[in-house]
Design a protein around this motif. Structure first.
Motif, mmCIF file in Angstrom:
data_model
loop_
_atom_site.group_PDB
_atom_site.id
_atom_site.type_symbol
_atom_site.label_atom_id
_atom_site.label_comp_id
_atom_site.label_asym_id
_atom_site.label_seq_id
_atom_site.Cartn_x
_atom_site.Cartn_y
_atom_site.Cartn_z
ATOM 1 N N LEU A 54 -4.858 10.401 38.727
ATOM 2 C CA LEU A 54 -5.455 9.380 38.612
ATOM 3 C C LEU A 54 -6.056 8.993 39.690
ATOM 4 O O LEU A 54 -7.326 8.562 39.865
ATOM 5 C CB LEU A 54 -4.793 8.088 37.878
ATOM 6 N N SER A 59 -9.788 11.038 34.627
ATOM 7 C CA SER A 59 -9.992 9.809 33.625
ATOM 8 C C SER A 59 -8.634 9.930 32.803
ATOM 9 O O SER A 59 -8.043 10.835 32.838
ATOM 10 C CB SER A 59 -11.183 10.036 32.942
ATOM 11 N N TRP A 60 -8.558 8.639 32.193
ATOM 12 C CA TRP A 60 -7.285 9.085 31.263
ATOM 13 C C TRP A 60 -7.520 10.035 30.094
ATOM 14 O O TRP A 60 -6.573 10.396 29.680
ATOM 15 C CB TRP A 60 -7.030 7.519 30.538
ATOM 16 N N ALA A 64 -4.855 12.701 29.206
ATOM 17 C CA ALA A 64 -4.353 12.993 28.045
ATOM 18 C C ALA A 64 -4.436 14.621 27.492
ATOM 19 O O ALA A 64 -3.804 14.988 26.830
ATOM 20 C CB ALA A 64 -5.031 11.862 26.919
ATOM 21 N N PRO A 71 -5.479 9.476 24.488
ATOM 22 C CA PRO A 71 -5.787 8.735 25.531
ATOM 23 C C PRO A 71 -4.804 7.264 25.539
ATOM 24 O O PRO A 71 -4.224 6.936 26.466
ATOM 25 C CB PRO A 71 -7.462 8.226 25.735
ATOM 26 N N LYS A 75 -1.929 6.330 28.128
ATOM 27 C CA LYS A 75 -1.836 5.173 28.902
ATOM 28 C C LYS A 75 -0.647 4.454 28.319
ATOM 29 O O LYS A 75 0.058 3.837 29.247
ATOM 30 C CB LYS A 75 -2.999 4.176 28.304
ATOM 31 N N ALA A 79 0.699 4.346 32.211
ATOM 32 C CA ALA A 79 -0.012 3.090 32.823
ATOM 33 C C ALA A 79 0.682 2.148 33.452
ATOM 34 O O ALA A 79 1.797 1.748 32.835
ATOM 35 C CB ALA A 79 -1.117 2.462 31.895
#
Length: 162
Positions: A54, A59-60, A64, A71, A75, A79
């Motif tokens: 990240l 990107s997520w 993923a 995704p 997260k 996250a």
């Protein structure tokens, strides 16, 4: 430079020793595989790699994809800071402990799928019959908050067993 934790590295080494050994017993193979999976699920290097990706502007969706997750699942898992992740996971564990995982068997009437199977129709047909007033249906809410749609077919009155 090694990046796995000592626990994960030890589980991997044990599995490699089984692999190179002479015909290990099936239960030993299962235990070795599960031990490695458990160690990898708790592996701090995964979170570090996610944070590095990240920070490098991945990107997520990319994270993923690399992890084999959706995704939203990625997260959920990674996250936020350590405290946020720990709180989210503890809340999930607490929710699972508080809610039984099985459907009670002593509910009145039948489930939609049971009624559909017994009548030889689809669950959608049962819902249509309920909407048209041809079948009675009620939602039964248990004290723990779980709710179940129950159907009462004419030959099975609401006061009868199941």
């Amino acid at each position: 430079m090694p990046f796995l934790s000592p626990d994960a590295a030890a589980a991997l080494a044990a599995l490699e020793a089984l692999e190179s050994g002479a015909d290990p017993a099936p239960l030993d193979r299962i235990r070795g595989i599960r031990s490695l999976v458990t160690a990898l699920e708790a592996e701090p290097a995964t979170l570090a790699a996610v944070r590095d990706a990240l920070a490098a502007e991945a990107s997520w969706e990319q994270v993923a994809d690399a992890a084999g997750l959706s995704p939203s699942a990625a997260k959920y898992r990674w996250a936020g800071d350590d405290a946020e992740i720990a709180e989210r996971h503890e809340t999930s564990r607490r929710r699972k402990r508080e809610r039984p995982s099985s459907v009670p068997t002593d509910l009145p009437g039948e489930s939609v799928s049971e009624a559909a199977k017994r009548l030889g129709v689809t669950p959608q047909a049962i819902y249509q019959r309920v909407t048209r007033g041809l079948l009675e249906a009620r939602t039964v809410t248990l004290p723990d908050g779980r709710s179940y749609k129950r159907v009462f077919v004419a030959d099975r009155a609401p006061g009868s067993d199941g």
